[in-house]
Design a protein around this motif. Structure first.
Motif, short mmCIF file in Angstrom:
data_model
loop_
_atom_site.label_atom_id
_atom_site.label_comp_id
_atom_site.label_asym_id
_atom_site.label_seq_id
_atom_site.Cartn_x
_atom_site.Cartn_y
_atom_site.Cartn_z
N ILE A 41 0.85 -1.20 0.00
CA ILE A 41 0.00 0.00 0.00
C ILE A 41 0.88 1.25 0.00
O ILE A 41 0.69 2.16 -0.80
N PHE A 45 1.17 3.37 -3.47
CA PHE A 45 0.54 4.69 -3.41
C PHE A 45 1.56 5.80 -3.67
O PHE A 45 1.28 6.76 -4.39
N ILE A 97 -6.44 -18.68 -6.70
CA ILE A 97 -7.62 -18.67 -7.57
C ILE A 97 -7.61 -19.88 -8.50
O ILE A 97 -8.64 -20.53 -8.70
N TRP B 19 -15.37 -10.01 -1.27
CA TRP B 19 -14.40 -11.08 -1.59
C TRP B 19 -14.31 -11.25 -3.11
O TRP B 19 -13.21 -11.35 -3.66
N ARG B 23 -10.95 -10.43 -5.51
CA ARG B 23 -10.36 -11.36 -6.47
C ARG B 23 -10.26 -10.74 -7.86
O ARG B 23 -9.22 -10.81 -8.51
N VAL B 27 -6.72 -9.90 -9.83
CA VAL B 27 -6.30 -10.50 -11.10
C VAL B 27 -6.01 -9.40 -12.13
O VAL B 27 -5.00 -9.45 -12.85
N PHE B 30 -2.72 -7.84 -11.35
CA PHE B 30 -1.61 -8.76 -11.64
C PHE B 30 -1.27 -8.75 -13.13
O PHE B 30 -0.09 -8.66 -13.50
N LEU B 33 0.45 -5.65 -14.03
CA LEU B 33 1.83 -5.66 -13.53
C LEU B 33 2.76 -6.39 -14.49
O LEU B 33 3.87 -5.90 -14.78
N VAL B 70 -6.24 2.54 -11.36
CA VAL B 70 -6.13 3.16 -10.03
C VAL B 70 -7.33 2.78 -9.17
O VAL B 70 -7.18 2.48 -7.98
N ILE B 73 -6.72 -0.68 -7.87
CA ILE B 73 -5.68 -0.68 -6.84
C ILE B 73 -6.21 -0.10 -5.53
O ILE B 73 -5.99 -0.66 -4.45
N VAL B 74 -6.94 1.02 -5.62
CA VAL B 74 -7.44 1.68 -4.41
C VAL B 74 -8.43 0.77 -3.67
O VAL B 74 -8.34 0.59 -2.45
N HIS B 76 -8.60 -2.55 -3.87
CA HIS B 76 -7.87 -3.72 -3.38
C HIS B 76 -7.06 -3.36 -2.13
O HIS B 76 -7.00 -4.13 -1.17
N ALA B 77 -6.48 -2.16 -2.13
CA ALA B 77 -5.68 -1.71 -0.99
C ALA B 77 -6.55 -1.51 0.25
O ALA B 77 -6.27 -2.04 1.32
N PHE B 78 -7.63 -0.75 0.10
CA PHE B 78 -8.48 -0.44 1.26
C PHE B 78 -9.18 -1.70 1.76
O PHE B 78 -9.28 -1.94 2.97
N VAL B 81 -6.81 -3.79 3.79
CA VAL B 81 -6.71 -3.36 5.19
C VAL B 81 -7.89 -3.92 5.98
O VAL B 81 -7.73 -4.41 7.11
N ILE B 83 -9.49 -6.69 5.36
CA ILE B 83 -9.24 -8.13 5.57
C ILE B 83 -8.27 -8.34 6.73
O ILE B 83 -8.48 -9.20 7.59
N ILE B 84 -7.20 -7.51 6.77
CA ILE B 84 -6.23 -7.63 7.86
C ILE B 84 -6.94 -7.38 9.20
O ILE B 84 -6.71 -8.09 10.19
N PHE B 114 -8.52 11.81 -7.29
CA PHE B 114 -7.68 11.41 -8.43
C PHE B 114 -8.32 11.75 -9.78
O PHE B 114 -7.64 12.19 -10.71
#
Lengths: 154, 126
Positions: A41, A45, A97, B19, B23, B27, B30, B33, B70, B73-74, B76-78, B81, B83-84, B114
């Motif tokens: 993160i 970011f 997955i 959830w 996922r 994907v 990924f 990336l 973006v 990503i945003v 998935h990131a939030f 957190v 999930i953690i 953004f």
């Protein structure tokens, strides 16, 4: 009377699990997803802020921009850590997955082989690029290069 | 053994859909990336090759694609957190639904910041 008491296990004896041949691989994977996710993160970011938001955003990105960033070892290490963590995090996610949805053994095997091949190629290539990058190739036009190239001797 | 399970484990609502979204966004990120490392690797080919490919990232269509990237990503990131917190915070499971709506709220705020910036870069001519 005391002599006839059968040999009983203590009531709170820990349950002796049969020795398993399985490792804790999935547990460590689960922990890694959370630890690397938290770090990613911050890494991503900041990457998005510098490359997409600040200044002229995506329009500012060219060879000189990359050369200017990687002239600083902090960004080299930043991008290297981001590459490795993101690739391991993403590969492990896609592996999960595949395991969930590909029901045939052979399909799972083939998909995961492609996944690990892609992982290896991208991580090795990305790592080599970060460390073998030459910001001032001698045969390139000077206006395409970072500004510090023109002040180099020779 | 039947290949289709009878009944379903999917419970719907915030828990399942977050959830699913985690996922799907994971994907998408990924695969981007993989492409992104390959396009960056062109700096080792020549400045011209890199600039030609990165130039396509600066077109309006790709500029809109970057908004999607973006956004993925945003979220998935939030949600990561969240999930953690569900896993490690004692009250996480109890508040998982509330936390999803916090995630959605923070997502809207972040994208509201953004979006105009990116549209300005892509369509504003500067």
């Amino acid at each position: 009377m005391a002599a006839t008491v059968p040999d009983l296990a203590a009531p709170r004896d820990p349950y002796a699990r049969r020795k398993t041949t399985r490792s804790n691989y999935e547990l460590y994977g689960w922990i890694f997803m959370r630890a690397s996710g938290a770090l990613l993160i911050v890494l991503i970011f900041a990457h998005l802020w510098v490359n997409l938001v600040s200044g002229e955003g995506v329009n500012a990105i060219d060879f000189g921009f990359v050369g200017g960033k990687w002239a600083n070892p902090v960004w080299q290490v930043w991008d290297l850590v981001m590459l490795w963590l993101a690739m391991i995090h993403g590969t492990n996610g896609v592996r999960t997955i595949i395991n969930d949805y590909a029901e045939r053994d052979r399909t799972r095997l083939v998909l995961k082989l492609f996944l690990y091949l892609a992982f290896t190629v991208v991580v090795v290539l990305g790592t080599l690029v970060i460390f073998t990058f030459d910001p001032c190739p001698t045969d390139a036009a000077a206006d395409l290069l970072p500004s510090f190239c023109s002040s180099l001797p020779g | 053994m039947p290949s289709a399970p009878a009944g379903t484990l999917y419970r719907g609502r915030e828990g399942m859909w977050s959830w699913v979204a985690h996922r799907v966004t994971g994907v998408l990120i990924f695969f981007f990336l993989l492409v992104h490392v390959l396009d960056t690797a062109l700096v080792r080919v020549s400045p011209e090759a890199y600039n030609a490919v990165i130039g396509t990232y600066q077109t309006p269509i790709m500029g809109l694609g970057e908004i999607g990237l973006v956004a993925a990503i945003v979220f998935h990131a939030f949600n990561g957190v969240r999930i953690i917190l569900v896993d490690f915070w004692a009250k996480g499971p109890k508040y998982q639904r509330t936390m999803l709506w916090v995630v959605v709220g923070l997502f809207v705020v972040t994208m509201a910041g953004f979006l105009p910036r990116q549209l300005m870069h892509v369509f504003g001519g500067n």
